[in-house]
Design a protein around this motif. Structure first.
Motif, PDB file in Angstrom:
ATOM      1  N   ASN A 489      20.348  -4.227 117.396  1.00 40.19           N
ATOM      2  CA  ASN A 489      20.398  -4.573 115.980  1.00 40.19           C
ATOM      3  C   ASN A 489      19.728  -3.489 115.139  1.00 40.19           C
ATOM      4  OD1 ASN A 489      21.563  -7.080 116.619  1.00 40.19           O
ATOM      5  ND2 ASN A 489      19.531  -7.998 116.923  1.00 40.19           N
ATOM      6  N   GLU A 541      21.643  -3.986 105.791  1.00 35.83           N
ATOM      7  CA  GLU A 541      22.152  -4.760 104.666  1.00 35.83           C
ATOM      8  C   GLU A 541      21.464  -6.114 104.519  1.00 35.83           C
ATOM      9  OE1 GLU A 541      23.915  -3.361 107.042  1.00 35.83           O
ATOM     10  OE2 GLU A 541      25.158  -1.831 106.058  1.00 35.83           O
ATOM     11  N   GLU A 542      21.085  -6.713 105.641  1.00 40.43           N
ATOM     12  CA  GLU A 542      20.569  -8.087 105.595  1.00 40.43           C
ATOM     13  C   GLU A 542      19.049  -8.164 105.444  1.00 40.43           C
ATOM     14  OE1 GLU A 542      22.046  -6.745 108.223  1.00 40.43           O
ATOM     15  OE2 GLU A 542      24.121  -7.497 108.212  1.00 40.43           O
ATOM     16  N   ILE A 543      18.359  -6.994 105.424  1.00 40.55           N
ATOM     17  CA  ILE A 543      16.899  -7.060 105.474  1.00 40.55           C
ATOM     18  C   ILE A 543      16.304  -7.693 104.219  1.00 40.55           C
ATOM     19  CG2 ILE A 543      16.554  -4.702 104.569  1.00 40.55           C
ATOM     20  CD1 ILE A 543      14.428  -6.502 107.248  1.00 40.55           C
ATOM     21  N   CYS A 544      16.880  -7.441 103.061  1.00 40.38           N
ATOM     22  CA  CYS A 544      16.339  -8.042 101.831  1.00 40.38           C
ATOM     23  C   CYS A 544      16.518  -9.553 101.850  1.00 40.38           C
ATOM     24  CB  CYS A 544      17.011  -7.429 100.608  1.00 40.38           C
ATOM     25  SG  CYS A 544      16.502  -5.722 100.280  1.00 40.38           S
ATOM     26  N   GLU A 545      17.658  -9.995 102.336  1.00 43.22           N
ATOM     27  CA  GLU A 545      17.887 -11.436 102.424  1.00 43.22           C
ATOM     28  C   GLU A 545      16.903 -12.070 103.406  1.00 43.22           C
ATOM     29  OE1 GLU A 545      19.348 -15.030 101.420  1.00 43.22           O
ATOM     30  OE2 GLU A 545      19.874 -13.118 100.468  1.00 43.22           O
ATOM     31  N   ALA A 546      16.603 -11.360 104.495  1.00 44.27           N
ATOM     32  CA  ALA A 546      15.673 -11.899 105.488  1.00 44.27           C
ATOM     33  C   ALA A 546      14.253 -11.985 104.951  1.00 44.27           C
ATOM     34  CB  ALA A 546      15.698 -11.030 106.742  1.00 44.27           C
ATOM     35  N   ARG A 548      13.336 -12.169 101.528  1.00 43.49           N
ATOM     36  CA  ARG A 548      13.181 -12.718 100.178  1.00 43.49           C
ATOM     37  C   ARG A 548      12.496 -14.074 100.156  1.00 43.49           C
ATOM     38  NH1 ARG A 548      18.076 -12.446  97.007  1.00 43.49           N
ATOM     39  NH2 ARG A 548      16.989 -13.846  95.592  1.00 43.49           N
TER      40      ARG A 548
END
Length: 624
Positions: A489, A541-546, A548
């Motif tokens: 990942n 791409e998903e790190i900000c969502e993870a 927040r």
């Protein structure tokens, strides 16, 4: 071991008090001291063993600090440090609060200039010599340049700018070439003649007289110089140095200390910049280093009685795992090429060289050329991997931008010694690469353990295309990081605690500290989660969502703060609408010590204790 003559040298100039016939014994004592000391503390060994006599002779003839002595590369300055009263400091060589392994003007006014990177000191010396001329200051400027530095282009750029600097002496420390018997005898004879002050006086008076003759004087001077150059071409096969404005002398025996002193005394009166060609043996005095000087270039603490063959049984490290993995990939991909800049062993590419010699290229101390050469290979459909230390990639920044990135060529940059580096101090820290690669849009990956290195190296060689970089630390993987699985990942959540409102984020070797900080905070009944990035740029791409959902995020990295991955993540989170507290711990490059990595982390506020303390202080302040 007793060092009766060396112990008499307590301050600069003390070596001049010894009798001339004591000098060979002094050199032997220095050589034995260096072997005993450096194999105990670690440091650069073979290069220093080769310049003992030369350095002693220079200290006998120069008046430091009025005269200026520079080294290229600076790691050959250990004898110089001994002769300037720093013998006791060798017990803590390259250690925190000990002496540096490179020249350092903060240590001594006899150290003219910091010199940790190669092929640069000649340009510096020319500037100092020119400044002396402008300011009408007395004194010589002497620069010792290793033959390895002559594989770097800056040396030749500098030599093109030496016109009429009769206070400059350039010494080529040539530890590669040998002198054949016939040419050597002729060279020795001519050298004795050409270093006699009477020769210089006669030469200068003759040229002055001929120049004064109307019409034909200048023609006669050129004709005589042309005839002289024809003779020298027959003897040395080249007059490049003289054509660039130098008075060439040599080659001479770099281990005859008495002869060197006499020669350097003769050169006190000079009429042009001098180029003195000195032949030495790298590693002299230590059999293992004489036979394999590259392996003994820089050593850790070693037992000379129990040495192994570096080609057969190297100690596992990120570099050796990288090199052996790349060699295996070379069997699958015939287009794969490996390039390094005078660091075959240091980067682990000795494995690739043995397996695929026709596709391995050591270009010498020429990082700029390494990158542009790789661009040429890539433009013709090959897959070059350029393995260079992080601190030396800085030297090729323009080539990375202009020759690789503008055309989006398939070049993989393998960034060795990334992050904080022990021992060498401010000249060798690998703290800038994440900023300069990411700011020009080059993807950057940072594996934290060997398995991740193998996985992502295969992906970047066999699948990814365009300019790309993989960075990894010096030395071995740490137990806490070895235990982490390789998921493939771009990022992983590696610690998860119930009720956690705080996230700690890092990458590469620094991940060790956020894991430890998470445990420290748990002891304070403060639950935290930990995230490890592998792809640093572009951010997953998903790190900000993870992230927040957390009230606080702490990011820790062993790279420069300005332009860092941490700053980029902070911006991305706020752009995504996150309103929490963001703590950034990164490297302050205004004070870089020579120390081990744990000490460097403590000094930079990057150790687990500092990270946990910052979180606790902010929690108390914000009452999270």
């Amino acid at each position: 071991m007793a060092y009766p003559l060396l112990e008499r040298i307590q301050a600069p100039g003390d070596v001049k008090l010894l009798a001339e016939n004591d000098l060979p014994q002094l050199c032997e004592e220095i050589r034995q001291f260096l072997i005993q000391s450096v194999t105990s503390t670690g440091g650069h060994l073979s290069s220093n063993l080769g310049v003992v006599e030369l350095t002693v002779a220079l200290h006998r003839t120069l008046d430091l600090p009025q005269d200026k002595l520079l080294f290229d590369v600076g790691h050959q300055c250990y004898t110089h440090k001994l002769l300037t009263g720093r013998r006791n400091g060798f017990a803590a060589l390259r250690q925190k609060e000990g002496i540096s392994g490179f020249p350092n003007p903060k240590e001594s006014d006899c150290d003219t200039f910091v010199a940790g990177h190669g092929s640069a000191a000649l340009s510096t010396a020319i500037g100092i010599a020119r400044a002396k001329k402008i300011k009408q200051e007395p004194g010589k400027v002497v620069v010792i340049v290793g033959d390895g530095a002559f594989t770097g282009g800056m040396v030749y750029e500098g030599m093109n700018n030496v016109s009429k600097l009769n206070n400059l002496i350039v010494i080529l420390n040539d530890n590669k070439m040998s002198i054949s018997k016939n040419v050597g005898q002729m060279a020795n004879y001519l050298t004795k003649l050409r270093t006699d002050p009477k020769y210089f006086h006669a030469k200068a008076q003759m040229e002055t007289m001929l120049d004064s003759i109307p019409v034909i004087g200048d023609t006669l001077v050129r004709a005589l110089q042309g005839g002289k150059q024809l003779v020298r071409r027959g003897i040395y096969h080249s007059t490049m140095f003289e054509e660039m404005g130098f008075q060439y002398i040599g080659p001479v025996d770099g281990h005859d200390v008495i002869m060197l002193e006499q020669m350097l005394n003769n050169l006190r009166e000079q009429f042009a910049p001098i180029f003195l060609h000195v032949v030495t043996q790298k590693g002299k005095g230590l059999k293992q280093a004489e036979e394999n000087p590259g392996e003994f270039h820089a050593v850790s603490s070693i037992d000379l009685n129990h040495l192994t063959d570096p080609e057969l049984s190297p100690k596992d490290s990120f570099s050796t795992i990288f090199g052996s993995t790349l060699a295996e990939l070379g069997k699958e991909e015939p287009r794969l090429c490996a390039i390094t800049a005078a660091m075959k062993y240091g980067t682990g590419l000795n494995f690739f060289k043995h397996a695929h010699p026709e596709r391995f290229f050591d270009v010498g101390m020429a990082e700029e050329h390494a990158v542009s050469f790789s661009a040429g290979l890539a433009s013709q459909g090959l897959l070059p991997v350029v393995a260079i230390y992080s601190t030396f990639f800085q030297r090729a920044y323009d080539q990375i931008i202009h020759d690789v990135n503008l055309m989006k060529l398939n070049v993989l940059f393998a960034v060795d010694r990334a992050g904080l580096v022990p021992g060498d101090g401010e000249t060798h820290q690998g703290i800038y690469d994440t900023a300069f690669f990411s700011q020009i849009g080059i993807p950057v990956y940072a594996p934290a353990n060997y398995e991740e290195l193998k996985y992502w190296l295969r992906y970047l060689v066999m699948e990814a295309r365009g300019p790309r970089a993989i960075r990894y630390a010096r030395g071995e993987q740490k137990p806490a990081l070895e235990a982490l699985p390789c998921t493939g990942n771009a990022y992983d959540k590696i610690e998860s605690r119930e009720g956690a409102r705080i996230a700690l984020v890092s990458y590469g070797a620094q991940t060790e500290e956020i894991i430890a900080a998470c445990d420290l905070l748990q002891q304070k009944q403060l639950a935290t989660d930990c995230f490890k990035l592998v792809r640093l740029y572009p951010l997953p791409e998903e790190i900000c969502e993870a992230l927040r959902s957390y009230d606080m995020v702490l990011f820790a990295e062993d790279s420069i703060r300005t332009g860092s991955i941490g700053e980029q993540l902070c911006f991305a989170l706020h752009q995504a609408g996150w309103k929490g507290d963001y703590l950034l711990h990164a490297v302050d490059n205004t004070h870089l010590l020579h120390a081990n990595v744990p000490q460097l982390r403590r000094d930079q506020g990057l150790d687990a204790a500092a990270l946990a303390a910052d979180v606790l202080a902010r929690v108390k302040e914000k009452q999270i």
